[in-house]
Design a protein around this motif. Structure first.
Motif, PDB file in Angstrom:
ATOM      1  N   ARG A 166       0.866  -1.219   0.070  1.00 27.92           N
ATOM      2  CA  ARG A 166       0.115  -0.118   0.167  1.00 27.92           C
ATOM      3  C   ARG A 166       0.888   1.221  -0.064  1.00 27.92           C
ATOM      4  NH1 ARG A 166      -5.056   0.845   4.282  1.00 27.92           N
ATOM      5  NH2 ARG A 166      -5.913   2.750   3.248  1.00 27.92           N
ATOM      6  N   PRO A 167       0.374   2.307  -0.695  1.00 27.28           N
ATOM      7  CA  PRO A 167       1.421   3.581  -0.690  1.00 27.28           C
ATOM      8  C   PRO A 167       1.073   4.130   0.483  1.00 27.28           C
ATOM      9  CG  PRO A 167       0.064   3.414  -2.686  1.00 27.28           C
ATOM     10  CD  PRO A 167      -0.500   2.331  -1.852  1.00 27.28           C
ATOM     11  N   ALA A 168       1.992   5.217   0.641  1.00 26.04           N
ATOM     12  CA  ALA A 168       1.956   5.801   1.866  1.00 26.04           C
ATOM     13  C   ALA A 168       0.918   6.952   1.752  1.00 26.04           C
ATOM     14  CB  ALA A 168       3.394   6.421   2.288  1.00 26.04           C
ATOM     15  N   ARG A 169       0.368   7.526   2.919  1.00 19.08           N
ATOM     16  CA  ARG A 169      -0.407   8.700   3.001  1.00 19.08           C
ATOM     17  C   ARG A 169       0.282   9.830   2.375  1.00 19.08           C
ATOM     18  NH1 ARG A 169      -3.388   8.285   8.469  1.00 19.08           N
ATOM     19  NH2 ARG A 169      -1.832  10.024   9.227  1.00 19.08           N
ATOM     20  N   PRO A 170      -0.207  10.568   1.466  1.00 15.37           N
ATOM     21  CA  PRO A 170       0.484  11.832   0.785  1.00 15.37           C
ATOM     22  C   PRO A 170       0.982  12.511   2.106  1.00 15.37           C
ATOM     23  CG  PRO A 170      -1.766  11.653   0.164  1.00 15.37           C
ATOM     24  CD  PRO A 170      -1.561  10.620   1.158  1.00 15.37           C
ATOM     25  N   SER A 171       2.317  13.265   1.894  1.00 15.95           N
ATOM     26  CA  SER A 171       2.974  14.191   2.684  1.00 15.95           C
ATOM     27  C   SER A 171       3.285  15.469   2.392  1.00 15.95           C
ATOM     28  CB  SER A 171       4.152  13.213   3.161  1.00 15.95           C
ATOM     29  OG  SER A 171       5.072  13.193   2.044  1.00 15.95           O
ATOM     30  N   ALA A 172       2.801  15.982   1.304  1.00 13.52           N
ATOM     31  CA  ALA A 172       2.899  17.344   0.854  1.00 13.52           C
ATOM     32  C   ALA A 172       2.632  18.267   1.600  1.00 13.52           C
ATOM     33  CB  ALA A 172       2.657  17.390  -0.713  1.00 13.52           C
ATOM     34  N   THR A 173       3.294  19.489   1.811  1.00 16.24           N
ATOM     35  CA  THR A 173       2.712  20.722   2.840  1.00 16.24           C
ATOM     36  C   THR A 173       1.437  21.145   2.061  1.00 16.24           C
ATOM     37  OG1 THR A 173       4.330  22.035   1.781  1.00 16.24           O
ATOM     38  CG2 THR A 173       5.089  20.741   3.779  1.00 16.24           C
ATOM     39  N   ALA A 174       0.756  21.646   3.079  1.00 12.17           N
ATOM     40  CA  ALA A 174      -0.210  22.648   2.818  1.00 12.17           C
ATOM     41  C   ALA A 174       0.277  24.078   2.348  1.00 12.17           C
ATOM     42  CB  ALA A 174      -1.493  22.556   3.647  1.00 12.17           C
ATOM     43  N   TYR A 175      -0.605  24.919   1.726  1.00 13.96           N
ATOM     44  CA  TYR A 175      -0.388  26.099   1.497  1.00 13.96           C
ATOM     45  C   TYR A 175      -1.536  27.245   1.764  1.00 13.96           C
ATOM     46  CZ  TYR A 175      -1.525  25.071  -3.285  1.00 13.96           C
ATOM     47  OH  TYR A 175      -2.060  24.813  -4.506  1.00 13.96           O
ATOM     48  N   VAL A 176      -1.352  28.505   1.885  1.00 15.00           N
ATOM     49  CA  VAL A 176      -2.292  29.447   2.070  1.00 15.00           C
ATOM     50  C   VAL A 176      -2.640  29.932   0.731  1.00 15.00           C
ATOM     51  CG1 VAL A 176      -2.794  31.805   3.072  1.00 15.00           C
ATOM     52  CG2 VAL A 176      -1.259  30.102   4.084  1.00 15.00           C
ATOM     53  N   HIS A 177      -4.062  29.766   0.474  1.00 13.07           N
ATOM     54  CA  HIS A 177      -4.583  30.623  -0.747  1.00 13.07           C
ATOM     55  C   HIS A 177      -4.761  31.952  -0.495  1.00 13.07           C
ATOM     56  CE1 HIS A 177      -8.086  30.706  -3.899  1.00 13.07           C
ATOM     57  NE2 HIS A 177      -6.782  31.027  -4.436  1.00 13.07           N
ATOM     58  N   ASP A 178      -4.211  32.940  -1.104  1.00 14.25           N
ATOM     59  CA  ASP A 178      -4.011  34.234  -0.761  1.00 14.25           C
ATOM     60  C   ASP A 178      -5.476  34.815  -0.508  1.00 14.25           C
ATOM     61  OD1 ASP A 178      -3.690  37.098  -0.646  1.00 14.25           O
ATOM     62  OD2 ASP A 178      -1.867  37.047  -1.590  1.00 14.25           O
ATOM     63  N   GLU A 179      -5.951  35.715   0.236  1.00 14.21           N
ATOM     64  CA  GLU A 179      -7.352  36.231   0.455  1.00 14.21           C
ATOM     65  C   GLU A 179      -7.643  37.271  -0.623  1.00 14.21           C
ATOM     66  OE1 GLU A 179      -7.177  38.012   4.449  1.00 14.21           O
ATOM     67  OE2 GLU A 179      -7.496  35.759   5.258  1.00 14.21           O
ATOM     68  N   ALA A 180      -6.395  37.813  -1.413  1.00 13.41           N
ATOM     69  CA  ALA A 180      -6.605  38.642  -2.401  1.00 13.41           C
ATOM     70  C   ALA A 180      -7.270  38.082  -3.600  1.00 13.41           C
ATOM     71  CB  ALA A 180      -5.265  39.206  -2.898  1.00 13.41           C
ATOM     72  N   LEU A 181      -6.956  36.553  -3.738  1.00 11.97           N
ATOM     73  CA  LEU A 181      -7.592  35.755  -4.896  1.00 11.97           C
ATOM     74  C   LEU A 181      -8.724  35.004  -4.122  1.00 11.97           C
ATOM     75  CD1 LEU A 181      -4.091  33.905  -5.771  1.00 11.97           C
ATOM     76  CD2 LEU A 181      -5.762  35.664  -7.027  1.00 11.97           C
TER      77      LEU A 181
ATOM     78  N   SER B  91     -10.632  23.530  15.253  1.00 14.28           N
ATOM     79  CA  SER B  91      -9.417  22.691  15.330  1.00 14.28           C
ATOM     80  C   SER B  91      -9.549  22.152  13.750  1.00 14.28           C
ATOM     81  CB  SER B  91      -9.905  21.467  16.074  1.00 14.28           C
ATOM     82  OG  SER B  91      -9.727  22.061  17.483  1.00 14.28           O
ATOM     83  N   LEU B  92      -8.268  22.182  13.349  1.00  8.98           N
ATOM     84  CA  LEU B  92      -7.856  21.448  11.904  1.00  8.98           C
ATOM     85  C   LEU B  92      -7.121  20.221  12.407  1.00  8.98           C
ATOM     86  CD1 LEU B  92      -8.009  21.693   8.849  1.00  8.98           C
ATOM     87  CD2 LEU B  92      -5.753  22.922   9.201  1.00  8.98           C
ATOM     88  N   PHE B  93      -7.708  19.126  11.861  1.00 12.39           N
ATOM     89  CA  PHE B  93      -6.838  17.928  12.002  1.00 12.39           C
ATOM     90  C   PHE B  93      -6.359  17.358  10.855  1.00 12.39           C
ATOM     91  CE2 PHE B  93     -10.522  17.857  14.787  1.00 12.39           C
ATOM     92  CZ  PHE B  93     -10.212  17.203  15.962  1.00 12.39           C
ATOM     93  N   ILE B  94      -4.924  17.349  10.774  1.00 14.91           N
ATOM     94  CA  ILE B  94      -3.959  17.391   9.681  1.00 14.91           C
ATOM     95  C   ILE B  94      -2.510  16.847  10.086  1.00 14.91           C
ATOM     96  CG2 ILE B  94      -3.139  19.796   9.946  1.00 14.91           C
ATOM     97  CD1 ILE B  94      -3.025  20.004   6.762  1.00 14.91           C
ATOM     98  N   ASP B  95      -1.883  16.046   9.307  1.00 16.53           N
ATOM     99  CA  ASP B  95      -0.797  15.629   9.311  1.00 16.53           C
ATOM    100  C   ASP B  95       0.344  16.864   9.832  1.00 16.53           C
ATOM    101  OD1 ASP B  95      -1.387  12.957   9.443  1.00 16.53           O
ATOM    102  OD2 ASP B  95      -0.654  12.784   7.023  1.00 16.53           O
ATOM    103  N   ARG B  96       0.880  16.899  10.911  1.00 10.21           N
ATOM    104  CA  ARG B  96       1.791  18.090  11.401  1.00 10.21           C
ATOM    105  C   ARG B  96       2.812  18.320  10.323  1.00 10.21           C
ATOM    106  NH1 ARG B  96       0.195  20.631  16.313  1.00 10.21           N
ATOM    107  NH2 ARG B  96      -1.050  19.302  17.420  1.00 10.21           N
ATOM    108  N   ASN B  97       3.178  17.404   9.708  1.00  7.36           N
ATOM    109  CA  ASN B  97       4.473  17.514   8.698  1.00  7.36           C
ATOM    110  C   ASN B  97       3.975  18.460   7.450  1.00  7.36           C
ATOM    111  OD1 ASN B  97       2.982  15.532   7.253  1.00  7.36           O
ATOM    112  ND2 ASN B  97       4.713  14.378   7.096  1.00  7.36           N
ATOM    113  N   LYS B  98       2.863  18.747   7.181  1.00  9.35           N
ATOM    114  CA  LYS B  98       2.053  19.438   6.256  1.00  9.35           C
ATOM    115  C   LYS B  98       2.082  20.929   6.481  1.00  9.35           C
ATOM    116  CE  LYS B  98      -1.091  15.833   4.509  1.00  9.35           C
ATOM    117  NZ  LYS B  98      -0.414  15.738   3.181  1.00  9.35           N
ATOM    118  N   VAL B  99       1.910  21.332   7.896  1.00  7.35           N
ATOM    119  CA  VAL B  99       1.889  22.432   8.485  1.00  7.35           C
ATOM    120  C   VAL B  99       2.995  23.465   8.422  1.00  7.35           C
ATOM    121  CG1 VAL B  99       0.790  23.910  10.318  1.00  7.35           C
ATOM    122  CG2 VAL B  99      -0.021  21.776   9.809  1.00  7.35           C
TER     123      VAL B  99
END
Length: 592
Positions: free
Chosen positions: A151-166, A227-235
């Protein structure tokens, strides 16, 4: 033995060990996403079928897979040589999942499901079904955990902010609106599992799911606890600061069940029973209000910033398509271009545009009879080489920071037949009729669907997919709650909603035709006696293939409509094109 049949036997061994007689395997994840990360593609691993819609059922001696009309041909090809029987959904005479199990299971049979993958509504329906038929339901049978060794690993890419100007709105404003709806529903908190809702609410994006810019997470929101439940390494630090600004606490993704179990029995939590899993709902000891998520309806109506951004994204998308189709036209005679090459080139051209992040779905590039496979996916083995003849259907889209695009064009690569032109023009007539619709407030998509189908119905033909789906803003290419289709959907169309317009015609073994633009619902005339009317603004910017139009079939109104649209396309795109590209576009948008 095929790999699929080996996987099937491994599952059956696991079923025997715990006395499960049948297992239902959906093609989704705990967030009930349309597209899922590889980590949750157990149905694909088990069956070999890779379509976005499909459910498998396995007993100790039989196996079947259900999918809809978009995937009939694909599923038949991918299931060939396996034990899986293809069952076509919504076709008269074909059994439902429940009917199939009634026929193939004995009294007191145990049906196993992974309750994390079934919504409250789905699980409750199965409970009733089992009770009425003398079966037992086991909701804690987790087949992927038992048999999927690689089984592949759960995705680990980081999240990012979507600019409020957009985004056009702050997180604080969104939370206020959502919690207001929660209070109106009689609750003091809301639990959210849908990834696109979470991304919209917190102005966050990610790359955990192919084609949809979301991060895998859950959320719980109330006046006192967000509360946001998310893998810490994404933050990242940026995301942490962004969330802290709005008093959103980051918790570990795997802690969500324990958190829900600790809710006070005096809390009242709103849960969307179609979007939250049975397992997570059952974990909450608190009072629950089961209601549609207010976020779905709120985010469907785009604000002015989002609409302006989408218009700009459409310009960049149109430029990319000009370059793609010009390249195709100039090189098809070489005999060196395959369907896969078109997808690769299309992605390259879009990537040249500002704010591009990804495609919005896997390009559908179907040449000749492949075009009749509604959701055909070319690969190196199946891909045709293009020739300067026949029809080519290309359905593609882009994810831009300021908008999501989705467009389909069918073109001739040379020497179109009279029948091809006739069929293309029939589809185009329906597409044009829907585009110019003028309709009173309160109208739903089902009321307009006839406009797109009538030219085909007049000749006893039809297409089985929906005519239009909602589209997100730098989010899901397919979103609700609105749509345009034959089936009843009680959601009225409102100004600010984006919806596709994509009638089609598919002749198996010959060709497929589909023409798609995205439409924006806008205010029309306000009358004293009959109320407010709405109409559509066409957002997509790319010409129809004039070489496929049978002019004798068009009315003066339709000819003017095409000319006006092509003039808009030319005026909007030409400033961004080279002289050669502008000359190509001028020829493609010439007056009829």
């Amino acid at each position: 033995m095929s790999t699929t049949n080996q996987h099937l036997e491994a599952l059956r061994d696991a079923m025997r060990r715990v006395n499960v007689d049948a297992v239902i395997v959906p093609g989704t994840d705990p967030h009930h996403s349309e597209y899922v990360s590889d980590y949750w593609k157990f149905r694909d691993w088990l069956t070999g079928f890779t379509g976005s819609s499909g459910t498998a059922v396995v007993t100790l001696d039989k196996a079947a897979l259900w999918t809809d009309s978009r995937y009939f041909i694909q599923a038949a090809m991918q299931l060939e040589g396996t034990e899986f029987e293809l069952v076509k959904e919504h076709i008269p005479g074909e059994p439902t999942v429940e009917e199939w199990m009634q026929h193939n299971l004995e009294l007191e049979s145990v049906i196993g499901i992974d309750g994390r993958l079934f919504s409250c509504v789905e699980a409750n329906a199965l409970e009733r079904f089992c009770g009425e038929n003398g079966f037992m339901l086991a909701t804690e049978f987790y087949p992927a955990d038992l048999v999927w060794k690689d089984r592949p690993a759960r995705p680990s890419a980081t999240a990012y902010v979507h600019d409020e100007a957009l985004a056009g709105e702050t997180v604080a404003s969104k939370l206020e609106r959502v919690l207001g709806c929660v209070e109106d529903a009689g609750a003091d908190a809301m639990f959210i599992a849908s990834l696109d809702e979470i991304a919209w609410l917190f102005n966050l994006r990610g790359s955990d799911v192919e084609f949809t810019p979301v991060a895998i997470a859950f959320a719980y929101v109330s006046e006192n606890d967000c509360s946001l439940f998310i893998d810490r390494n994404k933050v990242t630090d940026e995301v942490e600061r962004h969330l802290k600004r709005y008093n959103v606490r980051v918790r570990d993704y795997d802690d969500v069940t324990r958190y829900l179990e600790r809710r006070s029995e005096h809390d009242t939590v709103l849960i969307d029973p179609d979007r939250v899993s049975d397992a997570l709902a059952a974990a909450m000891p608190c009072m629950k209000v089961y209601a549609a998520s207010p976020i779905v309806a709120i985010k469907a109506v785009k604000n002015d910033v989002q609409i302006d951004g989408t218009r700009r994204a459409m310009e960049r998308d149109g430029v990319a398509l000009v370059r793609l189709f010009k390249w195709l036209e100039e090189n098809v005679a070489s005999g060196s271009i395959s369907e896969v090459d078109v997808w690769t080139r299309g992605k390259q051209e879009r990537a040249r545009g500002e704010n591009y992040r990804d495609d919005s779905f896997a390009m559908i590039c179907g040449y000749r009879d492949h075009g009749a496979i509604v959701h055909y996916q070319a690969d190196d083995e199946s891909a045709y080489t293009l020739k300067p003849e026949g029809l080519l259907l290309i359905d593609s889209g882009g994810q831009y920071l300021d908008g999501t695009t989705d467009i389909t064009r069918t073109v001739t690569l040379g020497n179109p037949t009279a029948q091809e032109k006739h069929d293309f023009t029939l589809v185009l007539k329906g597409h044009l009729a829907l585009s110019r619709a003028n309709f009173p407030a309160g109208i739903c998509g089902v009321n307009l669907d006839l406009l797109a189908r009538q030219p085909l119905w007049d000749e006893n033909m039809n297409f089985m997919h929906g005519t239009g789906h909602g589209v997100g803003h730098f989010l899901s290419c397919h979103e609700g709650p609105h749509g345009i289709r034959m089936q009843i959907n009680p959601t009225p169309l409102e100004p600010g909603m984006v919806v596709s317009n994509e009638p089609g015609l598919y002749k198996a073994g010959q060709y497929g035709i589909r023409t798609e633009n995205l439409l924006l619902v806008v205010e029309g005339e306000k009358t004293q006696d009959y109320g407010t009317f709405y109409r559509f603004e066409t957002l997509t910017l790319f010409p129809y293939d004039l070489n496929l139009i049978d002019l004798a079939m068009l009315t003066p109104v339709e000819i003017k409509q095409i000319n006006d649209y092509h003039r808009t396309v030319r005026d909007r795109l030409t400033p961004f094109l080279t002289p050669d590209e502008a000359q190509w576009l001028a020829a493609k948008t010439r007056e009829l």
